[in-house]
Motif scaffolding. Structure first.
Motif, short mmCIF file in Angstrom:
data_model
loop_
_atom_site.label_atom_id
_atom_site.label_comp_id
_atom_site.label_asym_id
_atom_site.label_seq_id
_atom_site.Cartn_x
_atom_site.Cartn_y
_atom_site.Cartn_z
N ASP A 704 0.83 -1.20 0.00
CA ASP A 704 0.00 0.00 0.00
C ASP A 704 0.87 1.26 0.00
O ASP A 704 1.93 1.27 0.62
CB ASP A 704 -0.85 0.04 1.27
CG ASP A 704 -1.90 -1.03 1.29
OD1 ASP A 704 -3.04 -0.74 0.90
OD2 ASP A 704 -1.58 -2.18 1.67
N HIS A 705 0.36 2.30 -0.63
CA HIS A 705 1.06 3.58 -0.58
C HIS A 705 0.08 4.69 -0.25
O HIS A 705 -0.71 5.10 -1.11
CB HIS A 705 1.76 3.87 -1.91
CG HIS A 705 2.76 2.82 -2.27
ND1 HIS A 705 3.87 2.54 -1.49
CD2 HIS A 705 2.80 1.93 -3.29
CE1 HIS A 705 4.55 1.56 -2.03
NE2 HIS A 705 3.92 1.16 -3.12
N PRO A 706 0.11 5.18 0.99
CA PRO A 706 -0.74 6.32 1.35
C PRO A 706 -0.11 7.61 0.83
O PRO A 706 0.81 8.14 1.44
CB PRO A 706 -0.75 6.27 2.89
CG PRO A 706 0.50 5.56 3.27
CD PRO A 706 0.88 4.65 2.14
N HIS A 757 4.47 12.70 -1.13
CA HIS A 757 5.21 11.46 -0.85
C HIS A 757 4.32 10.37 -0.28
O HIS A 757 3.19 10.62 0.12
CB HIS A 757 6.38 11.73 0.11
CG HIS A 757 5.97 12.21 1.47
ND1 HIS A 757 5.85 11.35 2.54
CD2 HIS A 757 5.66 13.44 1.94
CE1 HIS A 757 5.49 12.06 3.61
NE2 HIS A 757 5.37 13.32 3.28
N CYS A 758 4.89 9.19 -0.24
CA CYS A 758 4.20 8.08 0.40
C CYS A 758 4.33 8.28 1.90
O CYS A 758 5.42 8.54 2.40
CB CYS A 758 4.81 6.77 -0.02
SG CYS A 758 4.06 5.38 0.83
N HIS A 759 3.20 8.14 2.61
CA HIS A 759 3.27 8.33 4.06
C HIS A 759 3.54 7.03 4.81
O HIS A 759 3.46 6.99 6.04
CB HIS A 759 2.02 9.02 4.60
CG HIS A 759 2.33 9.99 5.70
ND1 HIS A 759 2.57 9.58 6.99
CD2 HIS A 759 2.50 11.32 5.68
CE1 HIS A 759 2.85 10.65 7.72
NE2 HIS A 759 2.82 11.72 6.95
N ASP A 762 8.72 4.64 5.95
CA ASP A 762 9.86 3.83 5.53
C ASP A 762 10.02 3.87 4.01
O ASP A 762 11.13 3.90 3.49
CB ASP A 762 9.69 2.38 6.00
CG ASP A 762 9.76 2.26 7.53
OD1 ASP A 762 10.41 3.13 8.15
OD2 ASP A 762 9.15 1.34 8.09
N HIS A 763 8.90 3.86 3.31
CA HIS A 763 8.97 3.98 1.86
C HIS A 763 9.52 5.35 1.47
O HIS A 763 10.32 5.47 0.54
CB HIS A 763 7.60 3.82 1.22
CG HIS A 763 7.00 2.45 1.38
ND1 HIS A 763 5.77 2.13 0.87
CD2 HIS A 763 7.47 1.35 1.99
CE1 HIS A 763 5.50 0.86 1.16
NE2 HIS A 763 6.51 0.36 1.84
N ALA A 764 9.07 6.37 2.19
CA ALA A 764 9.54 7.72 1.88
C ALA A 764 11.05 7.81 2.10
O ALA A 764 11.79 8.34 1.27
CB ALA A 764 8.81 8.74 2.75
CU CU Z 1 4.62 3.59 0.00
#
Ligand code: CU
Ligand code: C2O
Length: 792
Positions: A704-706, A757-759, A762-764
């Motif tokens: 998932d990417h918020p 950005h992705c919230h 860690d992805h950010a």
């Molecule tokens: Cu993400």
């Protein structure tokens, strides 16, 4: 459905290459078979393998095309270009040339009178030839038989076993047959398919960033060169093989070439990896001061340079007026205890976990003084979801410098809309938000004091100290290459506020209740609200128009997202529980992923809950609801919105959220990419003030990417091609699940340089970040190691 296609696409990319590897080896080795019989058998086998490989190649091409069809061209154009197109060409070559060549060979190797089955004794005799005969036991002169174990035939090896048994041997492979078996039309197309599928797999696992024209032409040219070289090589080889006295080369000689090849490949890939690793090191400084150096995505609008240049540090809130409300947030590092007893090596605002809830009124001038007492990482405060002036946005290295220990910073803004928001540090956010540098921010309508119970419920997974007999529980960040580094580590326990247990709240029957759910974590969370029908009154601080009663629906809140639910307290208890919490257990798998339904935590029940009940009620606590997920797409009633089906847009952006195997900042990992690139290489979205902007998100990754846009709210237009039909769905943190496709629109009405950005922080941290850049706006701040500003 679509997310499965994406997964299959990755899987079959690799499988296709492996299969063609076998097919290519088979085709190449045919001519060196020693007996006509084994040649024939191998030819048949090779044809079967080739057919299977062709089928799989078709499947692989079909997958890329299906993805382009299902998820849209921008979501799969690279797969089509770099995989489907060259594979189709190579596959067509194999089908047109290699298949007939195989058939020719099979026909030629048919023994005279092949229509009648071979006599049984011959069969038995042949199978009696020892397999271990090695370097050509059967390839003996022209005789029809040899005395096994007897005299040594040229190039032969004595077979073990009792002497004197006369064994008939099948006819050897004639020079002419070897010529047919070494036909370049048979061998080369198969080997080209192998090379193509290897390149296609590599470019599927690590697709290049746009524009694609260069890499695409390069790929085609490379494959053409490989094909040409293979043709030349195979012609020479055929000449050798067709020479009358040809004997199979010795084992040593046969090993030379593959060894050399392997060494070359190993050297090349080591070199390539070293280069990629070096390249991936983040620059010590990422200058925004001259951000025009960075590439822009103009979204089809005019290029940069039309607007006058201005520095964002002038874009502040009111600086001289008297504030209506004043807060001080003091950041400290210390070990704190949750109400439920667990200890956290915390970084906290005002010594509380989470930080204090700030309640303000829309339109009033809010002043917050940030003091950093001793947080070495540095601190800022970002007002998540509040469209503040750019210089008040609190992003280290973009809108300010991180506040060092002993330092302070003053924020001033007038919140433009009432609703539920939150604040958090935006300096090394992936490491410090987990440990506590965040809190809730509620903006109330002027003159509308909330009646009844108005309660903020902040869900957060705390990294708690010590085992407390839970050593086997979920940890985070121990996951090696796939997970990257982790800021906090430790055992994660989900709490509502500071309590991992059930908290009871006495509420008289008939009381209007508003619960403001804040998900202060990386992954989506799923809630159950049992015991009463309820309404979703607001999403990300935006009131829903004419919400209706829901019963039994589960609620999923994006990481960083908010949802307000309202109901009237019934005579019995109402129970808020977490039924899907990926945060709590995702890390235990060594993969910081959120899982397909935001609930890796099967088998793990979160104990934090909120029980609202009139005093003295004896009714049983209701069981968690299991109904379908609440869907905002068609909830509530439409009302006026600035964008609709007939809207025209000044800019159109396409953001493909993906995975790529590679290096990020010197670490090998599965990267989270935007349009196949990671920060700071993702081009900024360029807008000018007043533009209406449409953006599409496609998630073709495995998590998932918020997606969170600073400084603006986005109106959801459609999901997976289905238009939104309910109340206008405004959001600042939109969870894009694997396989999902959203279209959103916003007005560029807040000039500045904004994070998008992705919230999943860690992805950010691992690169899933880009900027929304207003034409002409510059920043005097620098991000990167040497500047001390590391926003993620
Ligand atoms: Cu993400
Ligand atoms: Cu709540 Cu840029 O983040």
């Amino acid at each position: 459905m679509v997310e499965n296609l994406f997964e299959q696409n990755l899987l079959w990319a690799v499988l296709t290459a492996v299969l063609w590897g076998f097919a290519a080896r088979g085709a190449r080795c045919l001519a060196a078979r020693r007996t006509a019989r084994s040649l024939r058998r191998r030819a048949r086998l090779g044809l079967v393998l080739l057919s299977v490989a062709l089928l799989v190649l078709l499947l692989r091409v079909g997958l890329a095309l299906a993805l382009a069809g299902a998820a849209g061209w921008p979501a799969a154009d690279d797969f089509v270009l770099f995989a489907a197109v060259p594979l189709t060409a190579a596959g067509a070559g194999a089908a047109a040339l290699a298949v007939p060549a195989y058939l020719r060979l099979i026909r030629r190797t048919a023994p005279p009178g092949a229509d009648t089955p071979a006599p049984a004794p011959a069969e038995a005799a042949v199978s009696a030839v020892p397999v271990g005969a090695g370097g050509g036991g059967g390839a003996v002169g022209s005789g029809g038989s040899v005395r096994a174990g007897g005299s040594l035939a040229p190039g032969g090896v004595p077979a073990a076993g009792p002497p004197a048994a006369v064994v008939p041997v099948l006819p050897p492979v004639s020079a002419e047959m070897r010529r047919v078996a070494a036909d370049p039309r048979l061998v080369v197309p198969v080997r080209v398919c192998f090379a193509t599928s290897v390149v296609a797999a590599a470019l599927t696992l690590h697709p290049p960033a746009p524009s694609y024209t260069g890499p695409f032409l390069l790929e085609l040219a490379l494959l053409a060169v490989v094909a040409g070289a293979l043709v030349l090589f195979q012609q020479r080889r055929r000449t050798d093989l067709a020479a009358p006295g040809w004997t199979p080369p010795s084992l040593a000689r046969r090993l030379v070439r593959p060894t050399a090849l392997l060494t070359a490949v190993a050297l090349l890939s080591t070199g390539g990896c070293t280069l990629m690793w070096q390249e991936s090191r983040l620059p010590a400084e990422v200058g925004h001061a001259a951000h025009h150096r960075h590439a822009h995505d103009t979204g089809g609008g005019p290029a940069a340079g039309a607007a006058p240049v201005r520095d964002l540090s002038g874009l502040t809130g009111p600086r001289s007026e008297r504030p209506d409300r004043r807060f001080t947030l003091t950041a400290t590092r210390r070990t704190l205890r949750l109400a439920s007893g667990e200890q956290v090596a915390a970084l906290a605002f005002n010594g509380s976990l989470p930080g204090p809830e700030l309640r303000v009124t829309r339109g009033e001038l809010v002043e917050v003084v940030l003091v950093n007492r001793d947080v070495r990482e540095g601190v800022t405060v970002h007002w998540h979801g509040v469209d503040v002036p750019n210089a008040e946005d609190g992003v280290a290295g973009v809108t300010q410098d991180a506040v060092k220990p002993g330092g302070r910073h003053v924020y001033r803004f007038r919140p433009p809309r009432a609703g539920t928001y939150w604040y958090h540090s935006h300096q090394q956010s992936s490491a410090v938000v987990t440990r506590g540098l965040f809190g809730a921010l509620v903006v109330e309508e002027p003159g509308a004091r909330p009646e009844g119970l108005d309660r903020t419920v902040v869900a957060h997974a705390w990294p708690v100290l010590g085992g407390k007999g839970e050593a086997g529980g979920p940890h985070r960040g121990g996951g090696g290459a796939l997970s990257g580094q982790n800021g906090a580590g430790g055992l994660l326990r989900t709490a509502l506020g500071d309590d991992t247990r059930t908290r009871r709240v006495p509420v008289p029957a008939g009381t209007p209740v508003r619960l403001r759910l804040v998900n202060a974590d990386n992954c989506p969370r799923t809630y159950s609200l049992a015991g009463t029908p309820f309404r979703v009154a607001a999403i990300d601080g935006n009131e829903v128009n004419a919400p209706t009663d829901l019963t039994g629906r589960r609620l999923r809140v994006a990481g960083g997202g908010r949802m307000d639910v309202t109901f009237r307290q019934p005579a019995g208890p109402v129970h808020l529980t977490i039924v899907g919490d990926a945060n709590a257990s995702g890390g235990g798998r060594g993969f910081e992923g959120c899982g397909e339904d935001g609930a890796y935590g099967t088998g793990r029940t979160e104990t934090a809950s909120l029980l609202l009940a009139p005093a003295g009620t004896t009714a049983k606590t209701p069981r968690p609801v299991t109904g379908p997920l609440f869907d905002p797409l068609d909830y509530g009633t439409p009302t006026t919105a600035p964008f609709g089906p007939g809207s025209r847009y000044d800019r159109d952006f396409h953001l493909v959220l993906g995975n790529s195997v590679g290096f990020f900042d010197g670490r090998p990992m599965m990267m989270w990419t935007i349009n196949n690139a990671v920060y700071p290489d993702v081009p900024a979205l360029l807008v000018k003030e007043g533009d209406s902007v449409r953006t599409s998100f496609v998630n073709r990754s495995l998590d998932d990417h918020p997606m969170h846009l600073h400084g603006h709210r986005m109106l959801v237009l459609s999901r997976d091609g289905v238009p939104a039909t309910g109340s206008p769905w405004w959001t600042d943190t939109l969870n894009v699940a694997p396989g999902e496709r959203y279209e959103v629109a916003f007005r560029a009405d807040n000039p500045g340089l904004w994070m998008d950005h992705c919230h999943n922080l860690d992805h950010a941290r691992d690169g899933m970040v880009l900027h929304l850049a207003y034409d002409g706006v510059t920043s005097p701040y620098e991000a990167g190691r040497s500047s001390g500003n590391l926003p993620e």
